[in-house]
Design a protein around this motif. Structure first.
Motif, short mmCIF file in Angstrom:
data_model
loop_
_atom_site.label_atom_id
_atom_site.label_comp_id
_atom_site.label_asym_id
_atom_site.label_seq_id
_atom_site.Cartn_x
_atom_site.Cartn_y
_atom_site.Cartn_z
N ALA A 66 0.83 -1.21 0.00
CA ALA A 66 0.00 0.00 0.00
C ALA A 66 0.86 1.26 0.00
O ALA A 66 0.58 2.23 -0.71
CB ALA A 66 -0.93 0.00 1.21
N ALA A 67 1.94 1.24 0.79
CA ALA A 67 2.84 2.41 0.85
C ALA A 67 3.52 2.62 -0.49
O ALA A 67 3.69 3.76 -0.95
CB ALA A 67 3.87 2.21 1.95
N MET A 68 3.91 1.53 -1.15
CA MET A 68 4.53 1.66 -2.48
C MET A 68 3.55 2.25 -3.48
O MET A 68 3.92 3.06 -4.34
CB MET A 68 5.05 0.31 -2.95
N ALA A 69 2.29 1.86 -3.37
CA ALA A 69 1.27 2.39 -4.29
C ALA A 69 1.10 3.89 -4.09
O ALA A 69 0.78 4.62 -5.03
CB ALA A 69 -0.06 1.67 -4.08
N ARG A 70 1.34 4.37 -2.86
CA ARG A 70 1.28 5.81 -2.58
C ARG A 70 2.58 6.52 -2.95
O ARG A 70 2.64 7.74 -2.95
CB ARG A 70 1.03 6.05 -1.09
N GLY A 71 3.63 5.75 -3.20
CA GLY A 71 4.93 6.35 -3.48
C GLY A 71 5.75 6.65 -2.24
O GLY A 71 6.76 7.34 -2.31
N ASP A 72 5.34 6.11 -1.09
CA ASP A 72 6.06 6.33 0.17
C ASP A 72 7.00 5.15 0.41
O ASP A 72 6.65 4.18 1.09
CB ASP A 72 5.06 6.48 1.32
N LEU A 73 8.21 5.24 -0.12
CA LEU A 73 9.13 4.12 -0.04
C LEU A 73 9.76 3.98 1.34
O LEU A 73 10.21 2.89 1.71
CB LEU A 73 10.22 4.27 -1.11
N VAL A 74 9.80 5.06 2.11
CA VAL A 74 10.32 4.99 3.48
C VAL A 74 9.39 4.14 4.34
O VAL A 74 9.82 3.21 5.04
CB VAL A 74 10.50 6.40 4.08
N ALA A 75 8.10 4.45 4.30
CA ALA A 75 7.12 3.66 5.06
C ALA A 75 7.09 2.22 4.56
O ALA A 75 6.95 1.28 5.35
CB ALA A 75 5.74 4.28 4.95
N ALA A 76 7.22 2.05 3.24
CA ALA A 76 7.21 0.71 2.66
C ALA A 76 8.34 -0.14 3.24
O ALA A 76 8.15 -1.31 3.58
CB ALA A 76 7.32 0.78 1.15
N ALA A 99 7.30 -12.43 0.94
CA ALA A 99 7.80 -11.14 1.43
C ALA A 99 9.13 -10.79 0.76
O ALA A 99 9.39 -9.62 0.47
CB ALA A 99 7.97 -11.19 2.94
N ARG A 100 9.96 -11.80 0.51
CA ARG A 100 11.25 -11.54 -0.13
C ARG A 100 11.05 -11.01 -1.55
O ARG A 100 11.79 -10.14 -2.01
CB ARG A 100 12.11 -12.81 -0.15
N ILE A 101 10.05 -11.53 -2.25
CA ILE A 101 9.73 -11.01 -3.58
C ILE A 101 9.32 -9.54 -3.47
O ILE A 101 9.74 -8.70 -4.27
CB ILE A 101 8.61 -11.83 -4.24
N GLN A 102 8.52 -9.24 -2.46
CA GLN A 102 8.09 -7.85 -2.26
C GLN A 102 9.27 -6.95 -1.93
O GLN A 102 9.35 -5.81 -2.39
CB GLN A 102 7.04 -7.78 -1.15
N ARG A 107 13.24 -2.80 -3.45
CA ARG A 107 14.61 -2.41 -3.77
C ARG A 107 14.71 -1.90 -5.21
O ARG A 107 15.47 -0.96 -5.49
CB ARG A 107 15.57 -3.59 -3.55
N LEU A 108 13.98 -2.51 -6.11
CA LEU A 108 13.94 -2.03 -7.50
C LEU A 108 13.41 -0.60 -7.53
O LEU A 108 13.98 0.28 -8.19
CB LEU A 108 13.07 -2.96 -8.34
N LEU A 113 19.60 -1.69 -7.07
CA LEU A 113 19.40 -2.78 -8.03
C LEU A 113 20.16 -4.05 -7.68
O LEU A 113 19.64 -5.16 -7.89
CB LEU A 113 19.77 -2.30 -9.44
N ASN A 114 21.37 -3.93 -7.17
CA ASN A 114 22.12 -5.14 -6.82
C ASN A 114 21.44 -5.89 -5.67
O ASN A 114 21.38 -7.13 -5.67
CB ASN A 114 23.57 -4.79 -6.46
#
Length: 238
Positions: A66-76, A99-102, A107-108, A113-114
């Motif tokens: 949900a946080a990623m959908a909002r663009g909040d990568l810190v909360a994500a 969860a590891r996939i998420q 990270r992407l 990227l690494n």
């Protein structure tokens, strides 16, 4: 209805599991605030039961989405790390792979990227060993996007194509549409704005629309509009 029944008989554990499930549906529909409310209900109701701790961990993973959908990568990031800690504490291997996939997808998005590649590869091995085909298709899609971001376009196209094919074989319409949309996006980045890219996008858009995936349908609609505008401008220029 199931939630109401559980609350009537006092089955708090099952009620919280259903809260997570309702949250996933709302997240899928793009109703982010409503979804987050259900996920937090699960997290606040976790009192150490192993099954419930696993669901609380998954709710943190969903809050990351949900946080990623909002663009909040810190909360994500805060949410995914909390979720993975809970899942690891109760040995929920399948959910931990999800969860590891998420985490790889996060990270992407962060441009790390690494790290994304390392997490994505580890997750893919885990789900292949577990023969979790849906998660394998998802991991393949994320890895395809990571390879593309790293400049390995051939590997990216190959993994996205394999992801779409696997999703089609197991009847995972949503994951298939996501793979086709990502494949089309990569094609467009490489200057291919022809019928093949439009066809993949249009097919993905129809699937997202049919399934009620509001945010993803809108992203496809926007991309199709841009392709149409380019084609119109090109025709006018000629």
């Amino acid at each position: 209805r199931a939630l109401e029944a559980d609350e009537r008989v006092g089955d708090r554990v099952d009620a919280l599991i259903i809260h997570n499930n309702i949250g996933e549906v709302l997240l899928f529909q793009g109703r982010l605030d409503d979804a987050a409310g259900h996920f937090r209900e699960v997290i606040e109701g976790n009192h150490g039961d192993a099954d419930l701790t696993a669901v609380a961990g998954l709710s943190h993973v969903n809050l990351c989405r949900a946080a990623m959908a909002r663009g909040d990568l810190v909360a994500a990031e805060e949410e995914i790390l909390r979720g993975m800690k809970l899942l690891a504490s109760v040995g929920a291997k399948g959910l931990l792979s999800e969860a590891r996939i998420q985490l790889a997808e996060l990270r992407l998005a962060q441009g790390r990227l690494n790290e994304a590649l390392r997490e994505g590869r580890a997750a893919l091995v885990e789900v292949q060993v577990a023969e979790a085909r849906l998660l394998e298709a998802r991991a393949g899609r994320v890895l395809g996007c990571i390879h593309a971001a790293l400049g390995s376009s051939r590997e990216g196209f190959a993994m996205l194509g394999d992801s779409a094919a696997l999703a089609a074989r197991i009847g995972a319409d949503l994951e298939e549409a996501r793979a086709h949309a990502a494949f089309a996006s990569l094609s467009i980045q490489h200057g291919d704005r022809g019928a093949a890219a439009r066809s993949r996008l249009a097919g993905a858009f129809e699937t997202f629309l049919r399934l009620g995936a509001t945010l993803e349908a809108e992203a496809c609609r926007h991309a199709l509009g841009e392709l149409e505008a380019v084609a119109t401008d090109g025709g006018a220029a000629r």
